[in-house]
Each structure stands twice: as C-alpha cells, then as structure tokens.
Write a protein that holds these residues in place. Structure first.
Motif, short mmCIF file in Angstrom:
data_model
loop_
_atom_site.label_atom_id
_atom_site.label_comp_id
_atom_site.label_asym_id
_atom_site.label_seq_id
_atom_site.Cartn_x
_atom_site.Cartn_y
_atom_site.Cartn_z
N PHE A 127 1.74 6.45 -6.95
CA PHE A 127 0.62 7.28 -7.36
C PHE A 127 0.98 8.77 -7.22
O PHE A 127 0.75 9.56 -8.13
CB PHE A 127 -0.63 6.96 -6.54
N ALA A 128 1.57 9.12 -6.08
CA ALA A 128 1.93 10.52 -5.85
C ALA A 128 2.92 11.00 -6.90
O ALA A 128 2.79 12.11 -7.43
CB ALA A 128 2.49 10.69 -4.44
N ARG A 129 3.91 10.17 -7.20
CA ARG A 129 4.90 10.57 -8.21
C ARG A 129 4.26 10.71 -9.58
O ARG A 129 4.48 11.68 -10.28
CB ARG A 129 6.05 9.57 -8.26
N LEU A 154 0.82 -1.20 0.00
CA LEU A 154 0.00 0.00 0.00
C LEU A 154 0.86 1.26 0.00
O LEU A 154 0.65 2.16 -0.82
CB LEU A 154 -0.95 0.00 1.21
N GLN A 155 1.85 1.32 0.89
CA GLN A 155 2.67 2.53 0.95
C GLN A 155 3.44 2.72 -0.35
O GLN A 155 3.63 3.84 -0.82
CB GLN A 155 3.58 2.56 2.18
N HIS A 156 3.90 1.63 -0.95
CA HIS A 156 4.63 1.72 -2.22
C HIS A 156 3.72 2.23 -3.33
O HIS A 156 4.10 3.11 -4.11
CB HIS A 156 5.22 0.35 -2.58
N GLU A 157 2.50 1.69 -3.41
CA GLU A 157 1.56 2.11 -4.44
C GLU A 157 1.14 3.57 -4.25
O GLU A 157 0.97 4.30 -5.23
CB GLU A 157 0.34 1.19 -4.48
#
Length: 168
Positions: free
Chosen positions: A24-26, A17-20
């Motif tokens: 997404f933010a990038r 989740l944190q990686h996705e």
C-alpha cells in the motif's frame, strides 16, 4: 513496548498485514493517490497536507502550523514558499503583532484544494466501487485506528507524528 508475537495473534496473518501495508505504501507513493483526470498527481503530499490543514484550522502562524502537523518550522517555511509563489497561500501580518506572519489559504488555494479533493474522492469511489457502504466505513474506521496507533507509537519514540491525525 515489545509484544510477544504469540499474544497478538497468528504470525502468518501479521506477515500478510505487514506485506499489504508495504505494498500500500509503495503504491500510494507511486500514484500519490492523486486522483483521476487532469488533477491526478498534480499536487504533492506536502502541499496537500499543508493546504488541508489551513483549510480545516484556519489562518495560523508558521510555528502553529508546524506544531499542528508535527514538523519543524523550517520545513513548513520551505514547503509553504512555493505555495505562496503560486498564489495558493497568502502571507499576511498578524493583526496583533505586525512582525509575525500568518499563513492562510487564498481563494485560489481553496479552489485548487477542492479540485484535488474532488479528484481524490472520485478515485476512492472508483477503487471501492464494488464495496458496500459498510465495507467503506469499516475500512475508514480501521485505517484511522491503524494511523492512530502509528502516531502514538511515533510519539512514544519522540518522533513527531501529527501528520497521521485526522484532517491531515
């Protein structure tokens, strides 16, 4: 507000989740989720959020706009200046206090905002073309919930987070 990781679920899932979210933010920043066609990337996030807020809430003063967005009045003043210069926002005198300034979306600003919204809607349709309506609804519900949790966490930490509220 710390949580034992074993009480909130699988750490592998939380790592994913944190990686996705980071990806997404990038990607969102890289594309600004600007839309498609000529409108793509043609309005920065700050301008879009300000115009959207004025459209949703109507004319208001700088302080009220800053408070509703959870940002400083000087930031609003700085971000609104180019919108006034390009005719997207009108500055008028407050009807009851002529010394106070009221900001409102101009007809040109309304048209430009709708053009950008339309382009962004088209992008969302393209990105989720193979999703069911239920999947789109679920994603919106969960993303809204996630943004609300971020906003609440930032508020607890004393950081204005109104930009994550609906309508931003």
């Amino acid at each position: 507000m710390s949580m034992d990781m074993t009480s909130v679920g699988d750490t592998g899932l939380l790592d994913t989740l944190q990686h996705e979210v980071a990806l997404f933010a990038r990607r969102a920043e890289q594309t600004r989720l600007g839309g498609v066609g000529q409108v793509r990337n043609s309005m920065d996030r700050a301008a879009y959020l300000l115009l959207n807020r004025l459209d949703n809430e109507g004319p208001m003063g700088v302080k009220a706009l800053a408070a509703s967005m959870g940002i400083d009045s000087s930031t609003v003043t700085r971000q609104v200046a180019p919108l006034v210069d390009t005719g997207l926002v009108k500055r008028t005198s407050h009807p009851e206090d002529g010394r106070a300034v009221v900001l409102q979306l101009s007809p040109r600003g309304q048209a430009r905002l709708e053009e950008v919204r339309s382009s962004r809607r088209q992008l969302m349709a393209e990105l989720t073309h193979d999703w069911t309506p239920e999947e789109r609804e679920s994603f919106c519900t969960l993303l809204t919930r996630f943004n609300g949790a971020l906003s609440a966490r930032m508020s607890v930490q004393g950081v204005p987070a109104a930009e994550t509220q609906q309508g931003s």
